[in-house]
Design a protein around this motif. Structure first.
Motif, PDB file in Angstrom:
ATOM      1  N   THR A   4       0.834  -1.192   0.000  1.00  0.00           N
ATOM      2  CA  THR A   4       0.000   0.000   0.000  1.00  0.00           C
ATOM      3  C   THR A   4       0.875   1.250   0.000  1.00  0.00           C
ATOM      4  OG1 THR A   4      -1.724  -1.169   1.195  1.00  0.00           O
ATOM      5  CG2 THR A   4      -1.819   1.226   1.246  1.00  0.00           C
ATOM      6  N   VAL A   5       0.636   2.131  -0.971  1.00  0.00           N
ATOM      7  CA  VAL A   5       1.330   3.416  -1.056  1.00  0.00           C
ATOM      8  C   VAL A   5       0.557   4.449  -0.248  1.00  0.00           C
ATOM      9  CG1 VAL A   5       2.009   5.293  -2.610  1.00  0.00           C
ATOM     10  CG2 VAL A   5       2.330   2.913  -3.294  1.00  0.00           C
ATOM     11  N   ALA A   6      -0.780   4.425  -0.373  1.00  0.00           N
ATOM     12  CA  ALA A   6      -1.634   5.382   0.332  1.00  0.00           C
ATOM     13  C   ALA A   6      -3.061   4.857   0.350  1.00  0.00           C
ATOM     14  CB  ALA A   6      -1.585   6.748  -0.351  1.00  0.00           C
ATOM     15  N   ARG A  23       1.300   5.924   3.103  1.00  0.00           N
ATOM     16  CA  ARG A  23       1.897   4.778   3.791  1.00  0.00           C
ATOM     17  C   ARG A  23       3.253   4.391   3.219  1.00  0.00           C
ATOM     18  NH1 ARG A  23      -2.630   1.854   6.057  1.00  0.00           N
ATOM     19  NH2 ARG A  23      -3.997   3.497   6.796  1.00  0.00           N
ATOM     20  N   THR A  24       3.879   5.282   2.470  1.00  0.00           N
ATOM     21  CA  THR A  24       5.168   4.992   1.857  1.00  0.00           C
ATOM     22  C   THR A  24       6.241   5.915   2.415  1.00  0.00           C
ATOM     23  OG1 THR A  24       6.379   4.840  -0.230  1.00  0.00           O
ATOM     24  CG2 THR A  24       4.688   6.541  -0.101  1.00  0.00           C
ATOM     25  N   ASP A  25       7.471   5.449   2.357  1.00  0.00           N
ATOM     26  CA  ASP A  25       8.607   6.273   2.787  1.00  0.00           C
ATOM     27  C   ASP A  25       9.062   7.228   1.696  1.00  0.00           C
ATOM     28  OD1 ASP A  25       8.657   5.024   5.230  1.00  0.00           O
ATOM     29  OD2 ASP A  25      10.241   3.609   4.679  1.00  0.00           O
ATOM     30  N   THR A  39      -5.197  -0.066  -7.867  1.00  0.00           N
ATOM     31  CA  THR A  39      -6.022   0.164  -6.685  1.00  0.00           C
ATOM     32  C   THR A  39      -6.497  -1.148  -6.087  1.00  0.00           C
ATOM     33  OG1 THR A  39      -8.044   0.309  -7.993  1.00  0.00           O
ATOM     34  CG2 THR A  39      -6.891   2.385  -7.530  1.00  0.00           C
ATOM     35  N   ASP A  40      -6.852  -1.089  -4.846  1.00  0.00           N
ATOM     36  CA  ASP A  40      -7.513  -2.189  -4.160  1.00  0.00           C
ATOM     37  C   ASP A  40      -8.744  -1.607  -3.511  1.00  0.00           C
ATOM     38  OD1 ASP A  40      -8.153  -4.587  -3.002  1.00  0.00           O
ATOM     39  OD2 ASP A  40      -6.747  -4.362  -1.329  1.00  0.00           O
ATOM     40  N   PRO A  41      -9.929  -1.872  -4.007  1.00  0.00           N
ATOM     41  CA  PRO A  41     -10.309  -2.876  -4.980  1.00  0.00           C
ATOM     42  C   PRO A  41      -9.915  -2.491  -6.407  1.00  0.00           C
ATOM     43  CG  PRO A  41     -12.242  -1.667  -4.255  1.00  0.00           C
ATOM     44  CD  PRO A  41     -11.097  -1.173  -3.435  1.00  0.00           C
ATOM     45  N   PRO A  42      -9.554  -3.506  -7.217  1.00  0.00           N
ATOM     46  CA  PRO A  42      -9.020  -3.253  -8.560  1.00  0.00           C
ATOM     47  C   PRO A  42      -9.989  -2.564  -9.515  1.00  0.00           C
ATOM     48  CG  PRO A  42      -8.938  -5.606  -8.016  1.00  0.00           C
ATOM     49  CD  PRO A  42      -9.541  -4.911  -6.860  1.00  0.00           C
ATOM     50  N   GLU A  43     -11.288  -2.724  -9.311  1.00  0.00           N
ATOM     51  CA  GLU A  43     -12.254  -2.124 -10.242  1.00  0.00           C
ATOM     52  C   GLU A  43     -12.267  -0.597 -10.193  1.00  0.00           C
ATOM     53  OE1 GLU A  43     -14.457  -3.511  -6.547  1.00  0.00           O
ATOM     54  OE2 GLU A  43     -13.093  -4.460  -7.954  1.00  0.00           O
ATOM     55  N   ALA A  74     -16.351   8.638  -4.467  1.00  0.00           N
ATOM     56  CA  ALA A  74     -16.506   7.216  -4.790  1.00  0.00           C
ATOM     57  C   ALA A  74     -15.206   6.436  -4.559  1.00  0.00           C
ATOM     58  CB  ALA A  74     -16.964   7.057  -6.236  1.00  0.00           C
ATOM     59  N   LEU A  75     -14.063   7.133  -4.511  1.00  0.00           N
ATOM     60  CA  LEU A  75     -12.763   6.488  -4.304  1.00  0.00           C
ATOM     61  C   LEU A  75     -12.397   6.342  -2.834  1.00  0.00           C
ATOM     62  CD1 LEU A  75     -10.700   8.324  -7.062  1.00  0.00           C
ATOM     63  CD2 LEU A  75     -11.678   6.016  -7.168  1.00  0.00           C
ATOM     64  N   ARG A  76     -13.139   6.974  -1.967  1.00  0.00           N
ATOM     65  CA  ARG A  76     -12.810   6.989  -0.536  1.00  0.00           C
ATOM     66  C   ARG A  76     -12.660   5.569   0.024  1.00  0.00           C
ATOM     67  NH1 ARG A  76     -15.549  10.970   3.819  1.00  0.00           N
ATOM     68  NH2 ARG A  76     -14.006  10.664   5.436  1.00  0.00           N
ATOM     69  N   GLY A  77     -11.543   5.352   0.706  1.00  0.00           N
ATOM     70  CA  GLY A  77     -11.268   4.051   1.318  1.00  0.00           C
ATOM     71  C   GLY A  77     -10.461   3.109   0.444  1.00  0.00           C
ATOM     72  N   ALA A  78     -10.343   3.432  -0.846  1.00  0.00           N
ATOM     73  CA  ALA A  78      -9.547   2.582  -1.736  1.00  0.00           C
ATOM     74  C   ALA A  78      -8.067   2.746  -1.413  1.00  0.00           C
ATOM     75  CB  ALA A  78      -9.814   2.950  -3.196  1.00  0.00           C
ATOM     76  N   ARG A  79      -7.316   1.696  -1.657  1.00  0.00           N
ATOM     77  CA  ARG A  79      -5.871   1.740  -1.435  1.00  0.00           C
ATOM     78  C   ARG A  79      -5.157   1.871  -2.770  1.00  0.00           C
ATOM     79  NH1 ARG A  79      -3.367  -2.751   1.214  1.00  0.00           N
ATOM     80  NH2 ARG A  79      -4.551  -4.047  -0.207  1.00  0.00           N
ATOM     81  N   LEU A  80      -4.152   2.742  -2.825  1.00  0.00           N
ATOM     82  CA  LEU A  80      -3.259   2.834  -3.976  1.00  0.00           C
ATOM     83  C   LEU A  80      -2.120   1.858  -3.707  1.00  0.00           C
ATOM     84  CD1 LEU A  80      -3.127   6.713  -4.365  1.00  0.00           C
ATOM     85  CD2 LEU A  80      -4.505   5.101  -5.685  1.00  0.00           C
ATOM     86  N   VAL A  81      -1.891   0.922  -4.629  1.00  0.00           N
ATOM     87  CA  VAL A  81      -0.936  -0.151  -4.374  1.00  0.00           C
ATOM     88  C   VAL A  81       0.087  -0.262  -5.507  1.00  0.00           C
ATOM     89  CG1 VAL A  81      -2.519  -1.500  -2.949  1.00  0.00           C
ATOM     90  CG2 VAL A  81      -2.467  -1.878  -5.420  1.00  0.00           C
TER      91      VAL A  81
END
Length: 183
Positions: A4-6, A23-25, A39-43, A74-81
């Motif tokens: 997870t990046v953010a 969440r990244t250095d 993203t997670d979820p990927p859709e 609509a993107l709120r809570g998604a993880r950038l991975v």
């Protein structure tokens, strides 16, 4: 392995900007304009960074694919991975998900608890340990206390200072008192 990046937070403004829980250095590198992240979820993705800024200690981005506040919400809570780079791993560095559920042992091999999390702090991280009696203890993740992390044996060896972990109180009853109480 995906890292997870953010985590995307609330929308900010009307033009599709969102606040990020980074969440990244290396946020400048990972969140650079033009980068595309899964993203997670990927859709919900992939998402391409259109703008990135820092304001009062918080990170904000706009995505090419997100033009207004409604799309941003609509993107709120998604993880950038990103896919992890195993070659970049340090010998004595672990990802938080690798530490979860490891058994915590003292140097003699006695169980002290189980790792339930990792809390990043300014000076050093803290291992969050649930002791067998349910008490939560935060152990400074420093080499003076955490002696070994063994992912193959599924354990962490810690040499805690006195009082860090809860200890049952040992009551010594003199022999003459035992005879009187029948114990």
């Amino acid at each position: 392995m995906l890292l997870t990046v953010a985590v995307i937070g609330p929308a900010h403004g009307l033009k599709g900007e969102v606040k990020l829980d980074v969440r990244t250095d290396a946020p400048a590198q990972r969140l650079a304009v033009g980068n595309t992240l899964e993203t997670d979820p990927p859709e919900l993705g992939p998402l391409t960074i259109a703008a990135h800024r820092e304001y009062r200690g918080a990170s904000y981005v706009r995505f090419v694919e997100c033009a207004d506040r409604t799309a941003a919400e609509a993107l709120r809570g998604a993880r950038l991975v990103i896919e992890s780079d195993e070659d970049d791993a340090e010998a004595d560095a672990w990802f938080p998900h690798e530490l979860i559920d490891l058994e915590v042992l003292d140097p003699e091999g006695y169980e002290l608890g189980t790792v339930t999390g990792l809390e990043p702090m300014p000076g050093h991280d803290l291992l969050v340990v649930r002791e067998p009696d349910g008490v939560i203890t935060r152990v400074p993740f420093v080499s003076a206390i955490v002696k070994e992390v063994d992912l193959e044996d599924n354990c962490v060896v810690v040499d805690p200072p006195p009082g860090l972990f809860s200890e049952e109180e040992i009551v010594i009853v003199p022999a003459e008192d035992q005879a009187q109480t029948g114990k």
